[in-house]
Design a protein around this motif. Sequence first.
Motif, PDB file in Angstrom:
ATOM      1  N   ILE A 160      -1.450  11.370   5.645  1.00 22.63           N
ATOM      2  CA  ILE A 160      -0.760  11.447   4.358  1.00 22.63           C
ATOM      3  C   ILE A 160      -0.718  10.083   3.670  1.00 22.63           C
ATOM      4  CG2 ILE A 160       1.462  11.961   3.261  1.00 22.63           C
ATOM      5  CD1 ILE A 160       1.939  13.945   5.576  1.00 22.63           C
ATOM      6  N   LEU A 161      -0.535   9.016   4.474  1.00 22.09           N
ATOM      7  CA  LEU A 161      -0.394   7.670   3.913  1.00 22.09           C
ATOM      8  C   LEU A 161      -1.624   6.792   4.180  1.00 22.09           C
ATOM      9  CD1 LEU A 161       3.315   6.912   4.891  1.00 22.09           C
ATOM     10  CD2 LEU A 161       2.441   7.789   2.731  1.00 22.09           C
ATOM     11  N   SER A 162      -2.754   7.404   4.424  1.00 16.96           N
ATOM     12  CA  SER A 162      -3.955   6.652   4.803  1.00 16.96           C
ATOM     13  C   SER A 162      -4.376   5.635   3.741  1.00 16.96           C
ATOM     14  CB  SER A 162      -5.115   7.614   5.085  1.00 16.96           C
ATOM     15  OG  SER A 162      -5.406   8.392   3.920  1.00 16.96           O
ATOM     16  N   SER A 163      -4.033   5.908   2.473  1.00 19.58           N
ATOM     17  CA  SER A 163      -4.473   5.009   1.399  1.00 19.58           C
ATOM     18  C   SER A 163      -3.684   3.710   1.350  1.00 19.58           C
ATOM     19  CB  SER A 163      -4.376   5.720   0.045  1.00 19.58           C
ATOM     20  OG  SER A 163      -3.028   6.063  -0.234  1.00 19.58           O
ATOM     21  N   ILE A 164      -2.510   3.647   2.017  1.00 22.14           N
ATOM     22  CA  ILE A 164      -1.697   2.423   1.931  1.00 22.14           C
ATOM     23  C   ILE A 164      -1.439   1.771   3.286  1.00 22.14           C
ATOM     24  CG2 ILE A 164      -0.547   3.151  -0.199  1.00 22.14           C
ATOM     25  CD1 ILE A 164       1.932   3.771   1.509  1.00 22.14           C
ATOM     26  N   LEU A 165      -1.743   2.459   4.386  1.00 12.94           N
ATOM     27  CA  LEU A 165      -1.545   1.861   5.707  1.00 12.94           C
ATOM     28  C   LEU A 165      -2.794   1.070   6.109  1.00 12.94           C
ATOM     29  CD1 LEU A 165       0.109   4.803   7.717  1.00 12.94           C
ATOM     30  CD2 LEU A 165       1.252   2.854   6.639  1.00 12.94           C
ATOM     31  N   ASN A 166      -2.601  -0.165   6.577  1.00 18.87           N
ATOM     32  CA  ASN A 166      -3.745  -0.932   7.064  1.00 18.87           C
ATOM     33  C   ASN A 166      -3.835  -0.806   8.591  1.00 18.87           C
ATOM     34  OD1 ASN A 166      -1.849  -2.726   8.161  1.00 18.87           O
ATOM     35  ND2 ASN A 166      -1.967  -4.125   6.420  1.00 18.87           N
ATOM     36  N   GLU A 167      -4.801  -1.469   9.199  1.00 23.00           N
ATOM     37  CA  GLU A 167      -5.015  -1.346  10.643  1.00 23.00           C
ATOM     38  C   GLU A 167      -3.813  -1.825  11.444  1.00 23.00           C
ATOM     39  OE1 GLU A 167      -8.623  -3.206  11.866  1.00 23.00           O
ATOM     40  OE2 GLU A 167      -9.912  -1.934  10.620  1.00 23.00           O
TER      41      GLU A 167
ATOM     42  N   GLY B  75       2.807  -1.627  -4.268  1.00 25.50           N
ATOM     43  CA  GLY B  75       3.497  -1.793  -5.537  1.00 25.50           C
ATOM     44  C   GLY B  75       4.343  -0.606  -5.941  1.00 25.50           C
ATOM     45  N   PHE B  76       4.777   0.196  -4.951  1.00 32.13           N
ATOM     46  CA  PHE B  76       5.629   1.348  -5.266  1.00 32.13           C
ATOM     47  C   PHE B  76       6.992   0.880  -5.758  1.00 32.13           C
ATOM     48  CE2 PHE B  76       3.390   4.196  -1.903  1.00 32.13           C
ATOM     49  CZ  PHE B  76       2.290   4.307  -2.753  1.00 32.13           C
ATOM     50  N   ASP B  77       7.530   1.582  -6.737  1.00 32.14           N
ATOM     51  CA  ASP B  77       8.862   1.223  -7.217  1.00 32.14           C
ATOM     52  C   ASP B  77       9.910   1.729  -6.219  1.00 32.14           C
ATOM     53  OD1 ASP B  77       9.977   3.926  -8.046  1.00 32.14           O
ATOM     54  OD2 ASP B  77       8.235   3.858  -9.360  1.00 32.14           O
ATOM     55  N   PRO B  78      11.091   1.116  -6.220  1.00 29.59           N
ATOM     56  CA  PRO B  78      12.126   1.464  -5.233  1.00 29.59           C
ATOM     57  C   PRO B  78      12.512   2.939  -5.246  1.00 29.59           C
ATOM     58  CG  PRO B  78      12.687  -0.587  -6.343  1.00 29.59           C
ATOM     59  CD  PRO B  78      11.502  -0.025  -7.058  1.00 29.59           C
ATOM     60  N   GLU B  79      12.530   3.555  -6.414  1.00 27.27           N
ATOM     61  CA  GLU B  79      12.924   4.961  -6.497  1.00 27.27           C
ATOM     62  C   GLU B  79      11.930   5.860  -5.764  1.00 27.27           C
ATOM     63  OE1 GLU B  79      13.882   8.402  -9.874  1.00 27.27           O
ATOM     64  OE2 GLU B  79      13.619   6.295 -10.451  1.00 27.27           O
ATOM     65  N   TYR B  80      10.626   5.579  -5.962  1.00 26.55           N
ATOM     66  CA  TYR B  80       9.609   6.368  -5.271  1.00 26.55           C
ATOM     67  C   TYR B  80       9.680   6.132  -3.768  1.00 26.55           C
ATOM     68  CZ  TYR B  80       5.091   8.147  -3.755  1.00 26.55           C
ATOM     69  OH  TYR B  80       4.103   8.829  -3.104  1.00 26.55           O
TER      70      TYR B  80
ATOM     71  N   PHE C 175       8.782   3.273  11.571  1.00 24.62           N
ATOM     72  CA  PHE C 175       8.167   3.687  10.313  1.00 24.62           C
ATOM     73  C   PHE C 175       8.838   3.014   9.118  1.00 24.62           C
ATOM     74  CE2 PHE C 175       7.761   6.832   6.776  1.00 24.62           C
ATOM     75  CZ  PHE C 175       6.421   6.618   6.548  1.00 24.62           C
ATOM     76  N   ARG C 176      10.149   2.821   9.185  1.00 21.23           N
ATOM     77  CA  ARG C 176      10.843   2.112   8.102  1.00 21.23           C
ATOM     78  C   ARG C 176      10.303   0.691   7.962  1.00 21.23           C
ATOM     79  NH1 ARG C 176      14.867   4.365   4.503  1.00 21.23           N
ATOM     80  NH2 ARG C 176      15.155   2.159   4.039  1.00 21.23           N
ATOM     81  N   GLU C 177      10.097   0.040   9.105  1.00 20.06           N
ATOM     82  CA  GLU C 177       9.599  -1.337   9.081  1.00 20.06           C
ATOM     83  C   GLU C 177       8.170  -1.393   8.533  1.00 20.06           C
ATOM     84  OE1 GLU C 177       8.351  -4.815  12.309  1.00 20.06           O
ATOM     85  OE2 GLU C 177       9.766  -3.230  12.896  1.00 20.06           O
ATOM     86  N   VAL C 178       7.317  -0.547   9.080  1.00 23.26           N
ATOM     87  CA  VAL C 178       5.916  -0.533   8.658  1.00 23.26           C
ATOM     88  C   VAL C 178       5.790  -0.056   7.213  1.00 23.26           C
ATOM     89  CG1 VAL C 178       3.691   0.628   9.015  1.00 23.26           C
ATOM     90  CG2 VAL C 178       4.983  -0.233  10.976  1.00 23.26           C
ATOM     91  N   GLY C 179       6.521   1.005   6.893  1.00 27.07           N
ATOM     92  CA  GLY C 179       6.431   1.577   5.567  1.00 27.07           C
ATOM     93  C   GLY C 179       6.917   0.631   4.486  1.00 27.07           C
ATOM     94  N   HIS C 180       7.948  -0.146   4.799  1.00 26.14           N
ATOM     95  CA  HIS C 180       8.463  -1.117   3.830  1.00 26.14           C
ATOM     96  C   HIS C 180       7.356  -2.089   3.411  1.00 26.14           C
ATOM     97  CE1 HIS C 180      11.395  -3.549   1.714  1.00 26.14           C
ATOM     98  NE2 HIS C 180      10.951  -4.621   2.341  1.00 26.14           N
ATOM     99  N   ARG C 181       6.628  -2.597   4.406  1.00 26.14           N
ATOM    100  CA  ARG C 181       5.514  -3.511   4.094  1.00 26.14           C
ATOM    101  C   ARG C 181       4.443  -2.800   3.268  1.00 26.14           C
ATOM    102  NH1 ARG C 181       5.424  -4.725   9.867  1.00 26.14           N
ATOM    103  NH2 ARG C 181       3.422  -3.622   9.916  1.00 26.14           N
ATOM    104  N   ALA C 182       4.110  -1.595   3.692  1.00 29.45           N
ATOM    105  CA  ALA C 182       3.030  -0.863   3.027  1.00 29.45           C
ATOM    106  C   ALA C 182       3.399  -0.497   1.595  1.00 29.45           C
ATOM    107  CB  ALA C 182       2.703   0.400   3.828  1.00 29.45           C
ATOM    108  N   PHE C 183       4.629  -0.089   1.390  1.00 30.07           N
ATOM    109  CA  PHE C 183       5.054   0.289   0.044  1.00 30.07           C
ATOM    110  C   PHE C 183       5.062  -0.923  -0.887  1.00 30.07           C
ATOM    111  CE2 PHE C 183       7.718   4.202   1.528  1.00 30.07           C
ATOM    112  CZ  PHE C 183       6.537   4.817   1.927  1.00 30.07           C
ATOM    113  N   GLU C 184       5.486  -2.081  -0.347  1.00 30.26           N
ATOM    114  CA  GLU C 184       5.478  -3.299  -1.166  1.00 30.26           C
ATOM    115  C   GLU C 184       4.051  -3.681  -1.548  1.00 30.26           C
ATOM    116  OE1 GLU C 184       7.636  -6.452   0.739  1.00 30.26           O
ATOM    117  OE2 GLU C 184       9.462  -5.942  -0.371  1.00 30.26           O
ATOM    118  N   ARG C 185       3.138  -3.604  -0.573  1.00 35.20           N
ATOM    119  CA  ARG C 185       1.733  -3.936  -0.871  1.00 35.20           C
ATOM    120  C   ARG C 185       1.180  -3.010  -1.951  1.00 35.20           C
ATOM    121  NH1 ARG C 185       0.931  -3.937   4.784  1.00 35.20           N
ATOM    122  NH2 ARG C 185      -0.148  -1.936   4.533  1.00 35.20           N
TER     123      ARG C 185
END
Length: 272
Positions: free
Chosen positions: A134-141, A185-190, A173-183
Amino acid sequence: MTLVTTWTTLKASNSAELVLCVDFTETGRAEAGFPELVANIDYDATFWHVRPPAVAPGCGIDGAAYVRSWVEPIKESGRKVHAVMGYCVGAVYAAELVDRLAELQGSAPELILFDPEPTSLENVYFQFGKVFGILSSILNEEDVAQLRETMDTMLQVEGITVEGYAAHLYATFREVGHRAFERAGFDPEYSEEMWETFSAFLAFLTYADHLDPWEGWLRATAVSSSNPRNGLNRLRDSGRTVVAEELRFEEGHDVLLTSDEVARAVTKLLER
């Protein structure tokens, strides 16, 4: 903690009857869901689909409180529940709902299950693994490696519970996802919407482990796919009686709820 559960309408009717559908589809999974099935069912009732509360695993509630929040909107509707349908792990909650509604309305709704399965560590592992797709486009190795390490390592911890395992997965997932979402450029609401979806999903898998569906399932009709790894097919060789009646179909697990033949069979079950 106040839990808020909502029910979305899949099909509206002037009938006083409700049919409840229990499944979790908000993660964008590949398997067909109740919207596809209900569209093909020819039965006059209002069909509702549960949207469970967005709580994280390990937050201190139990399965009983989790399901109790589902019942309040049903009571407020003033309608009588004619049947409860559950798919996969949703079948655990469907059985619990039937018990609670029997007390509330004086008679038990029909219980119809589709490839019913109890939750398990392996189930959580498999379902959480779909997050990568589902998140393959924003998760790195690095992200994937960290998540995989937690998934594999915690699965081997002696005595770990489904809830404990899910709580560790969510924290990582919260830790990893936080980094990925910032990279990304997702807005906080999304980002917050994403957290709510995945916490609700893990909670749905987790709190089913607090409930015992086996006695309730003995009064149910099960609709089984042809997949050997899903539903009652996994228990075929155990010799255990799980449900009162089973209807078996050639369709695979992922398309079971799209079948016209299954829809006709379910219509007949609802008409009984």
